[in-house]
Design an enzyme around this catalytic site. Structure first.
Site, PDB file in Angstrom:
ATOM      1  N   LYS A  21      73.634 -32.545  23.817  1.00 25.23           N
ATOM      2  CA  LYS A  21      74.720 -32.539  24.794  1.00 25.23           C
ATOM      3  C   LYS A  21      75.920 -33.150  24.093  1.00 25.23           C
ATOM      4  O   LYS A  21      75.885 -34.301  23.673  1.00 25.23           O
ATOM      5  CB  LYS A  21      74.347 -33.374  26.016  1.00 25.23           C
ATOM      6  N   SER A  23      79.536 -34.418  24.507  1.00 21.13           N
ATOM      7  CA  SER A  23      80.451 -34.829  25.573  1.00 21.13           C
ATOM      8  C   SER A  23      81.854 -35.171  25.097  1.00 21.13           C
ATOM      9  O   SER A  23      82.721 -35.445  25.923  1.00 21.13           O
ATOM     10  CB  SER A  23      79.876 -36.055  26.304  1.00 21.13           C
ATOM     11  N   GLY A  47      79.140 -31.273  27.529  1.00 15.31           N
ATOM     12  CA  GLY A  47      78.887 -32.469  28.312  1.00 15.31           C
ATOM     13  C   GLY A  47      79.881 -32.691  29.426  1.00 15.31           C
ATOM     14  O   GLY A  47      79.947 -33.782  29.981  1.00 15.31           O
TER      15      GLY A  47
END
Length: 153
Positions: A21, A23, A47
């Site tokens: 993920k 971000s 994210g």
């Protein structure tokens, strides 16, 4: 140097790691990760709902977005529009930026909890050291959400 830790290639080969993920919002970084992990059973997830369309364009296949807690239908709709190549995905992407920023960077966890509670979900109280929003902050956040059709009552 690419600025990307070459360990992503190693992580992508690990039998217990299936993705990352990302971000930070750095779409170049996501593209570099996609390049380093190409051909491996490894997925990149955006994210944030604020940069889904751009992320998908460089290899992301999904998102883990705080905004989905309160605007899940819209976040799923954006995903479906992006993967189908729908022209209107850019308009929806733009529409989700302000509320996403509000429940993440601007008002943080307290903001997301407030909106969850306000729409009938359970956000719950903030735990120390995070403080609940002030009345002024709640009003500002409610206005941002109202602008996209979410009523915080």
């Amino acid at each position: 140097s690419s600025g990307i830790n070459a360990e992503y290639g190693d992580l992508a080969s690990h039998e217990n790691i299936i993705g990352v993920k990302e971000s930070g919002g750095n779409v170049v970084r996501m593209g570099q990760i996609a390049h380093l992990t190409a051909g491996k059973d490894f997925q990149i997830l955006a994210g944030s709902a604020s940069f889904m369309k751009a992320s998908y364009s460089v290899g992301a296949v999904g998102a883990v977005a705080a905004l989905a807690n309160v605007m899940g239908d819209e976040v799923c709709k954006l995903h479906n529009q992006i993967v189908s190549g729908a022209d209107e995905s850019l308009e929806l992407q733009y529409r989700l930026i302000a509320p996403n920023t509000a429940v993440t960077a601007q008002f943080g966890i307290a903001g997301l909890k407030f909106v969850c509670d306000a729409v009938g979900l359970y956000g719950g109280p903030c735990r120390s050291p995070i403080h609940a929003l002030t009345g002024e902050q709640k009003a500002a956040l409610a206005k941002i959400m109202a602008d996209v059709g979410i009523t915080c009552s």
